[in-house]
Scaffold this motif. Sequence first.
Motif, PDB file in Angstrom:
ATOM      1  N   LEU A   8       0.799  -1.207   0.000  1.00 32.68           N
ATOM      2  CA  LEU A   8      -0.009   0.009   0.143  1.00 32.68           C
ATOM      3  C   LEU A   8       0.962   1.287   0.058  1.00 32.68           C
ATOM      4  CD1 LEU A   8      -2.748  -1.013   2.519  1.00 32.68           C
ATOM      5  CD2 LEU A   8      -3.261  -0.693   0.177  1.00 32.68           C
ATOM      6  N   HIS A   9       1.923   1.319   0.719  1.00 35.36           N
ATOM      7  CA  HIS A   9       2.777   2.425   0.877  1.00 35.36           C
ATOM      8  C   HIS A   9       3.401   2.543  -0.639  1.00 35.36           C
ATOM      9  CE1 HIS A   9       5.444   5.038   3.340  1.00 35.36           C
ATOM     10  NE2 HIS A   9       6.194   4.790   2.427  1.00 35.36           N
ATOM     11  N   LEU A  10       3.724   1.562  -1.370  1.00 41.28           N
ATOM     12  CA  LEU A  10       4.546   1.798  -2.332  1.00 41.28           C
ATOM     13  C   LEU A  10       3.471   2.334  -3.637  1.00 41.28           C
ATOM     14  CD1 LEU A  10       6.377   1.262  -4.899  1.00 41.28           C
ATOM     15  CD2 LEU A  10       5.509  -1.316  -4.920  1.00 41.28           C
ATOM     16  N   TRP A  11       2.248   1.784  -3.670  1.00 38.21           N
ATOM     17  CA  TRP A  11       1.527   2.175  -4.750  1.00 38.21           C
ATOM     18  C   TRP A  11       0.720   3.362  -4.491  1.00 38.21           C
ATOM     19  CZ3 TRP A  11       2.285   0.257  -9.209  1.00 38.21           C
ATOM     20  CH2 TRP A  11       2.890  -1.106  -9.317  1.00 38.21           C
ATOM     21  N   LEU A  12       0.343   3.708  -3.267  1.00 39.15           N
ATOM     22  CA  LEU A  12      -0.400   4.937  -3.060  1.00 39.15           C
ATOM     23  C   LEU A  12       0.758   6.018  -3.121  1.00 39.15           C
ATOM     24  CD1 LEU A  12      -2.513   4.104   0.158  1.00 39.15           C
ATOM     25  CD2 LEU A  12      -3.206   4.559  -2.199  1.00 39.15           C
ATOM     26  N   GLY A  13       1.961   5.837  -2.789  1.00 38.01           N
ATOM     27  CA  GLY A  13       3.015   6.461  -2.914  1.00 38.01           C
ATOM     28  C   GLY A  13       3.242   6.903  -4.445  1.00 38.01           C
ATOM     29  N   LEU A  14       2.977   5.989  -5.120  1.00 40.81           N
ATOM     30  CA  LEU A  14       3.287   6.503  -6.749  1.00 40.81           C
ATOM     31  C   LEU A  14       2.200   7.114  -7.483  1.00 40.81           C
ATOM     32  CD1 LEU A  14       4.623   2.772  -7.990  1.00 40.81           C
ATOM     33  CD2 LEU A  14       5.918   5.077  -7.900  1.00 40.81           C
ATOM     34  N   ILE A 142      -3.858  10.431   1.933  1.00 38.64           N
ATOM     35  CA  ILE A 142      -2.965   9.518   1.701  1.00 38.64           C
ATOM     36  C   ILE A 142      -1.672   9.809   2.229  1.00 38.64           C
ATOM     37  CG2 ILE A 142      -1.574   8.449  -0.417  1.00 38.64           C
ATOM     38  CD1 ILE A 142      -3.854   8.964  -2.217  1.00 38.64           C
ATOM     39  N   TYR A 143      -1.146  11.047   2.144  1.00 39.76           N
ATOM     40  CA  TYR A 143       0.272  11.208   2.819  1.00 39.76           C
ATOM     41  C   TYR A 143      -0.121  10.940   4.405  1.00 39.76           C
ATOM     42  CZ  TYR A 143       4.421  14.083   3.851  1.00 39.76           C
ATOM     43  OH  TYR A 143       5.701  14.520   4.094  1.00 39.76           O
ATOM     44  N   LEU A 144      -0.993  10.967   5.136  1.00 36.53           N
ATOM     45  CA  LEU A 144      -1.334  10.853   6.344  1.00 36.53           C
ATOM     46  C   LEU A 144      -1.117   9.128   6.631  1.00 36.53           C
ATOM     47  CD1 LEU A 144      -4.252  12.985   7.627  1.00 36.53           C
ATOM     48  CD2 LEU A 144      -1.825  13.255   8.309  1.00 36.53           C
ATOM     49  N   PHE A 145      -1.900   8.458   5.712  1.00 38.60           N
ATOM     50  CA  PHE A 145      -1.493   7.005   5.899  1.00 38.60           C
ATOM     51  C   PHE A 145       0.031   6.597   5.528  1.00 38.60           C
ATOM     52  CE2 PHE A 145      -1.250   2.976   3.556  1.00 38.60           C
ATOM     53  CZ  PHE A 145      -1.830   2.089   4.332  1.00 38.60           C
ATOM     54  N   MET A 146       0.664   7.412   4.647  1.00 38.60           N
ATOM     55  CA  MET A 146       1.993   6.820   4.301  1.00 38.60           C
ATOM     56  C   MET A 146       2.729   7.248   5.440  1.00 38.60           C
ATOM     57  SD  MET A 146       2.103   6.220   0.983  1.00 38.60           S
ATOM     58  CE  MET A 146       3.663   6.727   0.214  1.00 38.60           C
ATOM     59  N   MET A 147       2.544   8.045   6.232  1.00 38.20           N
ATOM     60  CA  MET A 147       3.279   8.337   7.539  1.00 38.20           C
ATOM     61  C   MET A 147       3.300   7.279   8.330  1.00 38.20           C
ATOM     62  SD  MET A 147       5.124  11.111   7.156  1.00 38.20           S
ATOM     63  CE  MET A 147       5.226  10.584   5.078  1.00 38.20           C
ATOM     64  N   VAL A 148       1.960   6.758   8.619  1.00 36.34           N
ATOM     65  CA  VAL A 148       1.633   5.599   9.454  1.00 36.34           C
ATOM     66  C   VAL A 148       2.155   4.018   8.916  1.00 36.34           C
ATOM     67  CG1 VAL A 148      -0.029   4.242  10.521  1.00 36.34           C
ATOM     68  CG2 VAL A 148      -0.468   6.609  10.434  1.00 36.34           C
ATOM     69  N   SER A 149       2.043   4.044   7.557  1.00 41.16           N
ATOM     70  CA  SER A 149       2.611   2.726   7.083  1.00 41.16           C
ATOM     71  C   SER A 149       4.051   3.031   6.819  1.00 41.16           C
ATOM     72  CB  SER A 149       1.870   2.693   5.625  1.00 41.16           C
ATOM     73  OG  SER A 149       2.399   3.760   4.685  1.00 41.16           O
ATOM     74  N   GLY A 150       4.685   3.781   6.747  1.00 41.16           N
ATOM     75  CA  GLY A 150       6.113   4.325   6.648  1.00 41.16           C
ATOM     76  C   GLY A 150       6.722   4.014   8.082  1.00 41.16           C
ATOM     77  N   LEU A 151       5.947   4.461   9.074  1.00 38.36           N
ATOM     78  CA  LEU A 151       6.460   4.078  10.490  1.00 38.36           C
ATOM     79  C   LEU A 151       6.523   2.437  10.835  1.00 38.36           C
ATOM     80  CD1 LEU A 151       7.520   5.402  13.324  1.00 38.36           C
ATOM     81  CD2 LEU A 151       4.959   5.388  13.934  1.00 38.36           C
ATOM     82  N   VAL A 152       5.536   1.728  10.172  1.00 43.92           N
ATOM     83  CA  VAL A 152       5.181   0.232  10.543  1.00 43.92           C
ATOM     84  C   VAL A 152       6.338  -0.339   9.776  1.00 43.92           C
ATOM     85  CG1 VAL A 152       3.900  -1.834   9.833  1.00 43.92           C
ATOM     86  CG2 VAL A 152       2.799   0.257  10.752  1.00 43.92           C
TER      87      VAL A 152
END
Length: 374
Positions: A8-14, A142-152
């Motif tokens: 999710l981090h990858l594709w949402l980031g793209l 999406i950015y907020l989710f990216m911060m959480v998924s990045g922390l995981v």
Amino acid sequence: MRKTFGKLHLWLGLVSGLIVFVSSLTGCLFVFEEELQALIHRDQLFVEPRTSPVLTVGQVADVVRRDVPKAKLQRIFRRHEADRSYQVLLKDKRLVSVNPYTGSVLGIRDLKRDFFAIDREIHTTLMMGKTGSYIIGTAALIYLFMMVSGLVMWWPQTKRMIRSKFTVKWDARWPKVNYDWHSVGGFYLTWLLLLIPMTGLIWSFEWWENGLYALTGSPARDRAKVQSVYRPDARPASVDRAYAQVVALEPNAFESYVIFPADSVGALRVQVRYDEGSLYRKYTIYNFDQYTGAVLKGKRYQDFSRGDRARGAAYDIHTGGWLGLPGKFLAFMVSLFSASLPVSGFLIWWNKRKLARKAAAKPARKPVSARVPA
């Protein structure tokens, strides 16, 4: 779960990377807009102080209507320092600077071509109006989710990995440095990277703003439109009289706005701000009938709900202004780092993709058969 978060981090980031990059980069300039404007347009924003009284708002309005062709006033703004000029925004997006002592026009800027106005518009709407605001808001979510998924994904899986998760190995090859910059830097700045979109989302989504009011135990913000009673034969009410009523309530105000009615039933709005050193933006706002001058609605800062105060603080938290210049510099650096995240993230993905292709292109080695001795 880690693998799912990784995909999710990858594709949402793209998907959101370009929007995040543009929004973050324009945000860097947006932080210092006031200071840069004061340097670049100093001859229009500042004047030589005098001991004579300044012109009233009504007099300035008359000057602009008389001296500027096709002038339809939208707003008049002024900081109350003796060396500050009046700033008059017209409906066609021209900004007229007026000397507060002589009434002379110091300059006219077209905000449709002004660098900082364009930067602000890109930052908030991508120059696409409400649709662009929704796109920016969706990218921020999406950015907020990216911060959480990045922390995981950053979280150390073993004790041996702990040290590497807190340091950037600067002497490694560039793919490793890039990865550490993205991962380790993102960890250290997570709380600030969360704070910026969380405060910015109130300008994209009404439901997010409602959530802020609910979180503070406040009723939802009153969005009812204040209107005048249309009187076709009546003369406009005195702007100066309305302005004087509000300033009398807040004699220590340091800046003021007069927003003119948008149409024949619009209200005249006077807004002053005081206590510049406060975290919360302290405003007193009054709306007047444009024909009779009667007060239609008024609100002083002490009447603000906790939700109103939190919303008022959001802008200065978003731009770092609540900590003065050090806070703005911090917000600038965080925004600049934020702009680098989509780039470093893309390079991580691209490098892994390239290595995977190389591995797939290598011919498989034939097993060496053991020789049986004669």
